[in-house]
Scaffold this motif. Sequence first.
Motif, PDB file in Angstrom:
ATOM      1  N   PHE A  97       0.860  -1.182   0.000  1.00 41.87           N
ATOM      2  CA  PHE A  97       0.000   0.000   0.000  1.00 41.87           C
ATOM      3  C   PHE A  97       0.895   1.229   0.000  1.00 41.87           C
ATOM      4  N   SER A  99       0.858   5.567  -0.663  1.00 39.50           N
ATOM      5  CA  SER A  99       0.028   6.744  -0.845  1.00 39.50           C
ATOM      6  C   SER A  99       0.863   7.921  -1.318  1.00 39.50           C
ATOM      7  N   SER A 100       0.274   8.743  -2.184  1.00 41.31           N
ATOM      8  CA  SER A 100       0.943   9.915  -2.746  1.00 41.31           C
ATOM      9  C   SER A 100       2.214   9.455  -3.460  1.00 41.31           C
ATOM     10  N   GLY A 103       2.781   5.950  -3.456  1.00 40.87           N
ATOM     11  CA  GLY A 103       2.124   5.167  -4.499  1.00 40.87           C
ATOM     12  C   GLY A 103       2.993   5.023  -5.732  1.00 40.87           C
ATOM     13  N   SER A 122      -2.488   1.481  -4.829  1.00 39.68           N
ATOM     14  CA  SER A 122      -1.878   2.802  -4.965  1.00 39.68           C
ATOM     15  C   SER A 122      -2.944   3.855  -4.679  1.00 39.68           C
ATOM     16  N   HIS A 123      -2.702   4.650  -3.652  1.00 38.62           N
ATOM     17  CA  HIS A 123      -3.649   5.665  -3.192  1.00 38.62           C
ATOM     18  C   HIS A 123      -3.160   7.043  -3.641  1.00 38.62           C
ATOM     19  N   GLU A 124      -3.789   7.564  -4.693  1.00 35.04           N
ATOM     20  CA  GLU A 124      -3.518   8.914  -5.189  1.00 35.04           C
ATOM     21  C   GLU A 124      -2.043   9.169  -5.509  1.00 35.04           C
ATOM     22  N   THR A 228      -5.580   9.026 -10.757  1.00 35.94           N
ATOM     23  CA  THR A 228      -6.001   7.632 -10.555  1.00 35.94           C
ATOM     24  C   THR A 228      -6.890   7.148 -11.693  1.00 35.94           C
ATOM     25  N   HIS A 246      -6.290  13.257   1.306  1.00 31.82           N
ATOM     26  CA  HIS A 246      -5.064  12.637   0.791  1.00 31.82           C
ATOM     27  C   HIS A 246      -4.395  11.733   1.831  1.00 31.82           C
ATOM     28  N   GLN A 247      -4.668  11.947   3.105  1.00 33.49           N
ATOM     29  CA  GLN A 247      -4.191  11.070   4.174  1.00 33.49           C
ATOM     30  C   GLN A 247      -5.359  10.546   5.004  1.00 33.49           C
TER      31      GLN A 247
END
Length: 275
Positions: A97, A99-100, A103, A122-124, A228, A246-247
Motif C-alpha cells: 500500500f 500513498s501519494s 504510491g 496505490s492511493h492517489e 487515478t 489525501h491522508q
Amino acid sequence: MAFNPTRAIVQNEGCDLHYWYQGNGPLVTFIPGGNGHGRQFNPIIAALSDRFTCVTFDRRQMSASKVEVNKKLSPPQQARDVRAVIQALGFGKSIIFGSSSGGIFALQFAHDFPNMVDHLISHEAPTATLLPDASEVFEWMLHLMEVYETQGLDQAAREFRAELIGYDDEGVPKTAPPEPENPRNFWDNEFPILIGFTPNLWRLKENRVSIGVMRAVRCKEAFFARTTVEQAKILDCPHAVVPGHHQGFEVETEAFVPYLLDMLDTLEKKRSGGV
C-alpha cells in the motif's frame, strides 16, 4: 488492536532504514509519501494487525532513516529499500500500500520486483504526466520550484497546500506532522524528480501485477486524485473512491479500512477469475 509494534533497523545502500511491524498473517507494507515518515500509518496498522502482519518505515533521508549526505531521489532505490524491509522480516512477497509519492514508489517496486507483489494498492499516486492537462500541471510545478528557490520553503509549501483539499474540513482530525527536516529534503531532492517521473504502467499490465487504485472523496478534483482515473485506464484495474482526504487512511481510519479490505477482496477475486 492497540498499537504496540516491534521496532528494528535494516541497512540498505548506505542508509539505516528504521521500520516497525505488528500483527500476524500475510504481510502488508505501507510506503510513506512526500512527508517521509511512517507514523501516519500507525492507526491503520493497529486496525489491521489482527489479520495481517503490518510494516512501515521512515523512508531514506526522512525522519529516523538518516544518510551521511542527502542525494537526489531515485525511485528505483526507494523500491530497493522496500525490498530490504520486506526481506528483513523474512517474507518473499507482500501486499503493498503506497500513498501519494509512496504510491509511485509502490508502482516502481511492482515494476522492478513483480514476483514480490501479492496485491498492490496505490492511493492517489501523483503521476501528473498522464493527465489530460499535464502541460498545465507540469508548469505549475515548475512555478512551485521557482517559488521555493526564490521565496523559500514556507511560501512554496503554502501554495502547494492549496491543492490539498479536505484537510480543513470541519471535524477532520489533523495529521501527524513530519519532522522539520523532511519538507526541506522533499523540496531539495524529491519534488524536482517527482514532477516528471511515472513508472512504466504498461509493463505492469503486461506482467499481470495485481493492482488497484484509490481516489479520496474529499480531494475532489485535485490533480493527484484525477491521476487515478488515468492509471486505471492504462492498467485496466479496479478503481475505488474512498473516504477521507489525501491522508484519510490516517485520520479517518475506521471509515477507510472497509474500503481497503474490499479492494483486497476484489483483487483476490479478479486474480482467481471470479470477477
